[in-house]
Design an enzyme around this catalytic site. Structure first.
Site, PDB file in Angstrom:
ATOM      1  N   LYS A 133     -41.027 -88.523-121.937  1.00 25.33           N
ATOM      2  CA  LYS A 133     -40.795 -89.006-123.320  1.00 25.33           C
ATOM      3  C   LYS A 133     -41.784 -90.124-123.624  1.00 25.33           C
ATOM      4  O   LYS A 133     -42.344 -90.752-122.714  1.00 25.33           O
ATOM      5  CB  LYS A 133     -39.357 -89.513-123.513  1.00 25.33           C
ATOM      6  CG  LYS A 133     -38.921 -90.692-122.616  1.00 25.33           C
ATOM      7  CD  LYS A 133     -39.330 -92.089-123.091  1.00 25.33           C
ATOM      8  CE  LYS A 133     -38.873 -93.194-122.151  1.00 25.33           C
ATOM      9  NZ  LYS A 133     -39.557 -94.480-122.339  1.00 25.33           N
TER      10      LYS A 133
ATOM     11  N   PRO B  21     -46.022 -89.615-114.101  1.00 23.91           N
ATOM     12  CA  PRO B  21     -46.247 -90.823-113.300  1.00 23.91           C
ATOM     13  C   PRO B  21     -44.993 -91.696-113.266  1.00 23.91           C
ATOM     14  O   PRO B  21     -44.271 -91.784-114.258  1.00 23.91           O
ATOM     15  CB  PRO B  21     -47.384 -91.548-114.040  1.00 23.91           C
ATOM     16  CG  PRO B  21     -48.015 -90.520-114.887  1.00 23.91           C
ATOM     17  CD  PRO B  21     -46.967 -89.512-115.218  1.00 23.91           C
TER      18      PRO B  21
ATOM     19  N   GLY C 151     -42.816 -95.163-113.025  1.00 23.91           N
ATOM     20  CA  GLY C 151     -42.949 -96.539-113.501  1.00 23.91           C
ATOM     21  C   GLY C 151     -43.954 -96.653-114.632  1.00 23.91           C
ATOM     22  O   GLY C 151     -44.590 -97.694-114.806  1.00 23.91           O
TER      23      GLY C 151
ATOM     24  N   LEU D 190     -42.544 -93.432-119.117  1.00 19.58           N
ATOM     25  CA  LEU D 190     -42.427 -92.061-119.631  1.00 19.58           C
ATOM     26  C   LEU D 190     -41.077 -91.429-119.289  1.00 19.58           C
ATOM     27  O   LEU D 190     -40.836 -90.258-119.601  1.00 19.58           O
ATOM     28  CB  LEU D 190     -43.565 -91.195-119.080  1.00 19.58           C
ATOM     29  CG  LEU D 190     -44.969 -91.626-119.520  1.00 19.58           C
ATOM     30  CD1 LEU D 190     -46.035 -90.882-118.719  1.00 19.58           C
ATOM     31  CD2 LEU D 190     -45.168 -91.382-121.019  1.00 19.58           C
ATOM     32  N   GLY D 191     -40.218 -92.194-118.636  1.00 21.80           N
ATOM     33  CA  GLY D 191     -38.827 -91.756-118.424  1.00 21.80           C
ATOM     34  C   GLY D 191     -38.642 -90.675-117.377  1.00 21.80           C
ATOM     35  O   GLY D 191     -37.613 -89.985-117.397  1.00 21.80           O
ATOM     36  N   GLY D 192     -39.592 -90.512-116.458  1.00 15.32           N
ATOM     37  CA  GLY D 192     -39.515 -89.411-115.498  1.00 15.32           C
ATOM     38  C   GLY D 192     -38.220 -89.393-114.678  1.00 15.32           C
ATOM     39  O   GLY D 192     -37.544 -88.365-114.616  1.00 15.32           O
TER      40      GLY D 192
ATOM     41  N   SER E  96     -35.382 -90.895-115.270  1.00  5.96           N
ATOM     42  CA  SER E  96     -34.221 -90.704-116.154  1.00  5.96           C
ATOM     43  C   SER E  96     -34.101 -89.239-116.545  1.00  5.96           C
ATOM     44  O   SER E  96     -33.006 -88.669-116.593  1.00  5.96           O
ATOM     45  CB  SER E  96     -34.379 -91.540-117.428  1.00  5.96           C
ATOM     46  OG  SER E  96     -34.537 -92.896-117.093  1.00  5.96           O
ATOM     47  N   SER E  97     -35.235 -88.622-116.831  1.00  2.00           N
ATOM     48  CA  SER E  97     -35.251 -87.214-117.207  1.00  2.00           C
ATOM     49  C   SER E  97     -34.746 -86.355-116.050  1.00  2.00           C
ATOM     50  O   SER E  97     -33.959 -85.425-116.243  1.00  2.00           O
ATOM     51  CB  SER E  97     -36.683 -86.811-117.586  1.00  2.00           C
ATOM     52  OG  SER E  97     -36.784 -85.437-117.807  1.00  2.00           O
TER      53      SER E  97
ATOM     54  N   ASP F 152     -32.094 -94.870-120.373  1.00  2.00           N
ATOM     55  CA  ASP F 152     -32.883 -93.791-120.982  1.00  2.00           C
ATOM     56  C   ASP F 152     -32.310 -92.407-120.684  1.00  2.00           C
ATOM     57  O   ASP F 152     -32.780 -91.408-121.241  1.00  2.00           O
ATOM     58  CB  ASP F 152     -34.330 -93.808-120.448  1.00  2.00           C
ATOM     59  CG  ASP F 152     -35.143 -94.959-121.010  1.00  2.00           C
ATOM     60  OD1 ASP F 152     -34.634 -95.689-121.887  1.00  2.00           O
ATOM     61  OD2 ASP F 152     -36.295 -95.137-120.565  1.00  2.00           O
TER      62      ASP F 152
HETATM   63  O1  C5P Z   1     -30.954 -98.712-117.260  1.00  2.56           O
HETATM   64  P1  C5P Z   1     -32.222 -98.787-116.482  1.00  2.56           P
HETATM   65  O2  C5P Z   1     -31.957 -98.858-115.003  1.00  2.56           O
HETATM   66  O3  C5P Z   1     -33.219 -97.760-116.823  1.00  2.56           O
HETATM   67  O4  C5P Z   1     -32.861-100.170-116.907  1.00  2.56           O
HETATM   68  C1  C5P Z   1     -33.797-100.841-116.107  1.00  2.56           C
HETATM   69  C2  C5P Z   1     -33.786-102.309-116.486  1.00  2.56           C
HETATM   70  O5  C5P Z   1     -34.331-102.472-117.784  1.00  2.56           O
HETATM   71  C3  C5P Z   1     -32.421-102.937-116.544  1.00  2.56           C
HETATM   72  O6  C5P Z   1     -32.032-103.433-115.283  1.00  2.56           O
HETATM   73  C4  C5P Z   1     -32.633-104.065-117.536  1.00  2.56           C
HETATM   74  O7  C5P Z   1     -33.244-105.155-116.893  1.00  2.56           O
HETATM   75  C5  C5P Z   1     -33.660-103.493-118.490  1.00  2.56           C
HETATM   76  N1  C5P Z   1     -33.072-102.913-119.710  1.00  2.56           N
HETATM   77  C6  C5P Z   1     -32.487-103.761-120.641  1.00  2.56           C
HETATM   78  N2  C5P Z   1     -31.958-103.241-121.792  1.00  2.56           N
HETATM   79  C7  C5P Z   1     -32.024-101.916-122.037  1.00  2.56           C
HETATM   80  C8  C5P Z   1     -32.629-101.050-121.111  1.00  2.56           C
HETATM   81  C9  C5P Z   1     -33.137-101.572-119.955  1.00  2.56           C
HETATM   82  O8  C5P Z   1     -32.443-104.975-120.443  1.00  2.56           O
HETATM   83  N3  C5P Z   1     -31.510-101.440-123.174  1.00  2.56           N
END
Ligand code: C5P
Length: 294
Positions: A17, A102, A104, A107-109, A111-112, A145
């Protein structure tokens, strides 16, 4: 242990994404941030997940190109486990993950990948399947995501990413160029740096979707493309600003960082301009992906 029907083999595409826009509205009490973002799926850039029948109620995971991902902290495993705990449907499976997106890179890999497993499980769970809203709640517990990847197209997300609304935006007619430098941006760091920049951490009023990003917008419309984390990440990684500038100088109508970076995307009306930008970036050792949006 419950007796479960054996599963059949499936090969699934797990797409990337981009965030067409990403507004950070404020810090919440739980440490997450209230967002307003427009996600757009990139179906041409995807990881492949092969699911084969496994033993009992165990998951065994392989990732030939990156064995570090064969871990219980992988969202594929977490999704399988969470779905089993929520529904009682936890078929034994061998999962083979082939990465193209890739890591980090904004691009949400990961999460996808997690969402792709959730979807597959829900489609195969029969009477144990969850209604869509419960699946979204399970997904957001895995990552902000993840819920978006349960949708079938572009979507505006609010909350931390779980309040989703399908969007009729279309980038049809554009060539999309992704510049994916070999650089990992730490997402928690980016959000924390955003907090430190704010005078006030109160939740701002939610934005409305930029009106000119609609299904009927022609490639000639002005695109609203922006990312609130960009200036923070650029100050730490000035090379990303240079990539964005290069895309704009090459004729992109808009360019922006995706998520918390490091991917920078450009939207071009003219494919030849995108190709010349791509050639320049590749010469400088930056991985690129280019696709005609449909
Ligand atoms: O939810 P996810 O593990 O993908 O998020 C990674 C980090 O990004 C969270 O630990 C947080 O620090 C930050 N984040 C946030 N608010 C969001 C999405 C992510 O603070 N809406």
């Amino acid at each position: 242990m419950s007796i479960q029907e054996p599963i059949s083999e499936s090969i699934l595409a797990s797409p990337a994404k981009i965030n067409i826009y990403l507004k950070v509205l404020g810090l919440r009490q739980d440490g997450y941030h209230e967002l307003d973002t427009l996600f757009y799926p990139i179906h041409g850039l995807y990881d492949t997940i092969r699911i084969e029948p496994g033993h009992d109620e165990h998951m065994f995971m392989r990732c030939p190109e990156n064995p570090d991902l064969e871990s219980t902290s992988n969202l594929i495993y977490k999704a399988w486990k969470a779905f089993g705990e929520a529904t009682g449907y936890q078929p034994g499976m061998f999962v083979t993950l082939n990465k193209n997106i890739p890591m980090g890179g904004g691009l949400g890999g990961g999460s996808s990948n997690g969402a792709t497993i959730l979807r597959w499980l829900n489609e195969n769970a029969g009477t144990k399947a969850l209604p869509h809203d419960e699946l979204i709640q399970l997904a957001v517990g895995l990552g902000a995501d993840v819920p978006f990847f349960l949708m079938d197209g572009p979507a505006r997300a609010q909350g931390v990413g779980e309040k989703l609304e399908a969007s009729d935006i279309s980038l049809s007619g554009f060539t999309l160029l992704l510049a994916m430098p070999d650089l990992h941006v730490d997402t928690p760091w980016a959000f924390k740096a955003w907090d430190e920049k704010q005078e006030s951490i109160s939740i701002k009023e939610s934005l409305t979707t930029p009106a000119n990003l609609t299904k009927n917008s022609s490639p000639d419309s002005t695109l609203v493309v922006e990312n609130d984390l960009e200036s923070i990440v650029f100050s730490q990684h000035p090379e990303l600003r240079s990539i964005k500038e290069r895309l704009m100088q090459s004729g992109a109508m808009a360019a922006s960082m995706s998520g918390s970076g490091a991917t920078i995307f450009g939207l071009f009306r003219d494919r030849a301009n995108a190709e010349s930008a791509a050639a320049h970036l590749e010469k400088n050792g930056i991985e690129i992906f280019m696709t005609a949006c449909s």
